[in-house]
Design a protein around this motif. Structure first.
Motif, mmCIF file in Angstrom:
data_model
loop_
_atom_site.group_PDB
_atom_site.id
_atom_site.type_symbol
_atom_site.label_atom_id
_atom_site.label_comp_id
_atom_site.label_asym_id
_atom_site.label_seq_id
_atom_site.Cartn_x
_atom_site.Cartn_y
_atom_site.Cartn_z
ATOM 1 N N GLU A 59 0.415 54.719 44.180
ATOM 2 C CA GLU A 59 0.250 55.954 43.415
ATOM 3 C C GLU A 59 -1.241 56.212 43.248
ATOM 4 N N VAL A 60 -1.695 57.395 43.641
ATOM 5 C CA VAL A 60 -3.112 57.741 43.485
ATOM 6 C C VAL A 60 -3.241 58.913 42.516
ATOM 7 N N PRO A 61 -4.350 58.961 41.786
ATOM 8 C CA PRO A 61 -4.532 60.044 40.818
ATOM 9 C C PRO A 61 -4.857 61.366 41.520
ATOM 10 N N VAL A 62 -4.297 62.439 40.997
ATOM 11 C CA VAL A 62 -4.653 63.782 41.439
ATOM 12 C C VAL A 62 -5.871 64.207 40.621
ATOM 13 N N ILE A 63 -6.896 64.728 41.301
ATOM 14 C CA ILE A 63 -8.126 65.112 40.612
ATOM 15 C C ILE A 63 -7.900 66.449 39.907
ATOM 16 N N PRO A 64 -8.027 66.483 38.582
ATOM 17 C CA PRO A 64 -7.812 67.745 37.865
ATOM 18 C C PRO A 64 -8.838 68.799 38.277
ATOM 19 N N ALA A 65 -8.420 70.046 38.301
ATOM 20 C CA ALA A 65 -9.315 71.130 38.704
ATOM 21 C C ALA A 65 -10.523 71.227 37.775
ATOM 22 N N ALA A 67 -11.950 68.674 36.175
ATOM 23 C CA ALA A 67 -12.586 67.364 35.972
ATOM 24 C C ALA A 67 -14.104 67.507 36.006
ATOM 25 N N SER A 68 -14.788 66.695 35.197
ATOM 26 C CA SER A 68 -16.251 66.637 35.270
ATOM 27 C C SER A 68 -16.629 66.066 36.635
ATOM 28 N N PRO A 69 -17.869 66.295 37.089
ATOM 29 C CA PRO A 69 -18.281 65.716 38.374
ATOM 30 C C PRO A 69 -18.100 64.193 38.412
ATOM 31 N N ALA A 70 -18.399 63.520 37.309
ATOM 32 C CA ALA A 70 -18.277 62.059 37.279
ATOM 33 C C ALA A 70 -16.816 61.630 37.338
ATOM 34 N N LEU A 71 -15.947 62.340 36.611
ATOM 35 C CA LEU A 71 -14.522 62.007 36.649
ATOM 36 C C LEU A 71 -13.963 62.280 38.040
ATOM 37 N N ALA A 72 -14.332 63.428 38.618
ATOM 38 C CA ALA A 72 -13.836 63.774 39.950
ATOM 39 C C ALA A 72 -14.263 62.731 40.984
ATOM 40 N N GLU A 73 -15.520 62.286 40.915
ATOM 41 C CA GLU A 73 -15.994 61.293 41.893
ATOM 42 C C GLU A 73 -15.309 59.946 41.682
ATOM 43 N N GLY A 74 -15.137 59.570 40.427
ATOM 44 C CA GLY A 74 -14.453 58.311 40.150
ATOM 45 C C GLY A 74 -13.020 58.327 40.666
ATOM 46 N N LEU A 75 -12.315 59.416 40.399
ATOM 47 C CA LEU A 75 -10.926 59.523 40.860
ATOM 48 C C LEU A 75 -10.870 59.640 42.380
ATOM 49 N N PRO A 120 -18.675 54.838 40.506
ATOM 50 C CA PRO A 120 -18.019 55.783 39.591
ATOM 51 C C PRO A 120 -16.540 55.473 39.356
ATOM 52 N N ALA A 121 -15.950 54.649 40.229
ATOM 53 C CA ALA A 121 -14.541 54.279 40.047
ATOM 54 C C ALA A 121 -14.374 53.044 39.168
ATOM 55 N N HIS A 122 -15.497 52.388 38.813
ATOM 56 C CA HIS A 122 -15.409 51.196 37.957
ATOM 57 C C HIS A 122 -14.875 51.592 36.588
ATOM 58 N N ASP A 123 -14.069 50.728 36.015
ATOM 59 C CA ASP A 123 -13.464 51.015 34.705
ATOM 60 C C ASP A 123 -14.485 51.449 33.660
ATOM 61 N N ASP A 124 -15.648 50.770 33.651
ATOM 62 C CA ASP A 124 -16.622 51.040 32.597
ATOM 63 C C ASP A 124 -17.216 52.443 32.705
ATOM 64 N N GLY A 127 -13.472 55.038 32.838
ATOM 65 C CA GLY A 127 -12.685 55.046 31.601
ATOM 66 C C GLY A 127 -13.154 56.081 30.590
ATOM 67 N N PRO A 128 -14.456 56.081 30.249
ATOM 68 C CA PRO A 128 -14.936 57.075 29.276
ATOM 69 C C PRO A 128 -14.814 58.508 29.780
ATOM 70 N N GLU A 129 -15.025 58.713 31.080
ATOM 71 C CA GLU A 129 -14.880 60.064 31.638
ATOM 72 C C GLU A 129 -13.429 60.529 31.519
ATOM 73 N N LEU A 130 -12.520 59.613 31.806
ATOM 74 C CA LEU A 130 -11.101 59.962 31.702
ATOM 75 C C LEU A 130 -10.720 60.265 30.259
ATOM 76 N N ALA A 131 -11.194 59.438 29.348
ATOM 77 C CA ALA A 131 -10.883 59.646 27.933
ATOM 78 C C ALA A 131 -11.407 60.998 27.456
ATOM 79 N N ALA A 132 -12.611 61.349 27.901
ATOM 80 C CA ALA A 132 -13.188 62.632 27.497
ATOM 81 C C ALA A 132 -12.350 63.789 28.034
ATOM 82 N N TRP A 133 -11.895 63.653 29.281
ATOM 83 C CA TRP A 133 -11.063 64.712 29.866
ATOM 84 C C TRP A 133 -9.735 64.807 29.135
ATOM 85 N N GLN A 134 -9.143 63.641 28.832
ATOM 86 C CA GLN A 134 -7.847 63.635 28.157
ATOM 87 C C GLN A 134 -7.904 64.354 26.808
ATOM 88 N N ASN A 135 -9.013 64.181 26.133
ATOM 89 C CA ASN A 135 -9.108 64.685 24.767
ATOM 90 C C ASN A 135 -9.773 66.062 24.682
#
Ligand SMILES: [Zn+2]
Length: 137
Positions: A59-65, A67-75, A120-124, A127-135
């Motif tokens: 299962e791979v993540p779909v990049i949200p439209a 997404a921040s540049p950092a989140l998009a690159e990480g995903l 950019p795919a490292h958890d550290d 993770g924060p980029e994903l959390a920011a997008w989620q919230n």
């Protein structure tokens, strides 16, 4: 990342997060209903791969439209690493351990890819980029 056998005998791999914290974040994002209206879900999609010579599904993540540049690159790197077994940072999917292979036979095995600390795919970093997008509202 986790693996399991599909009904047709293919190995299923979840190429997801490598830390417990990130697993929780991604699980909250993509595998559970949101706990409130402000938490957004990260969608995943299955991709056919080969692990240790065996056909598998990950299962791979779909990049949200939005997404921040950092989140998009990480995903994007998570997607590349899951599909190809290696990341541009140099990380490679290790061969399954005996424990992972046994878990895959029973269901799903977690098979993390050890991204470099500055990837950019490292958890550290992801993770924060994903959390920011989620919230984000
Ligand atoms: Zn990487």
């Amino acid at each position: 990342m986790s693996t399991s056998r599909t009904p047709d005998g293919r190995l299923q791999v979840d190429a997801g997060p490598t830390s417990r914290r990130d697993r929780r974040a991604l699980a909250k994002a993509g595998r559970r209903k949101p706990s409130g209206p402000s938490v957004r879900q990260l969608v995943t999609e299955p991709v056919a791969i080969v692990v240790d010579g065996l056909p598998a599904v990950t299962e791979v993540p779909v990049i949200p439209a939005d997404a921040s540049p950092a989140l998009a690159e990480g995903l994007r790197r998570r997607r590349v690493a899951a599909a190809l077994g290696r990341c541009p940072c140099g990380a490679q999917r290790p061969a399954p351990t005996a424990v992972q292979a046994a878990a895959a036979e029973q269901g799903t095995a977690h098979m993390p890819i050890p991204h470099e600390a500055d990837c950019p795919a490292h958890d550290d970093l992801l993770g924060p980029e994903l959390a920011a997008w989620q919230n984000a509202k």
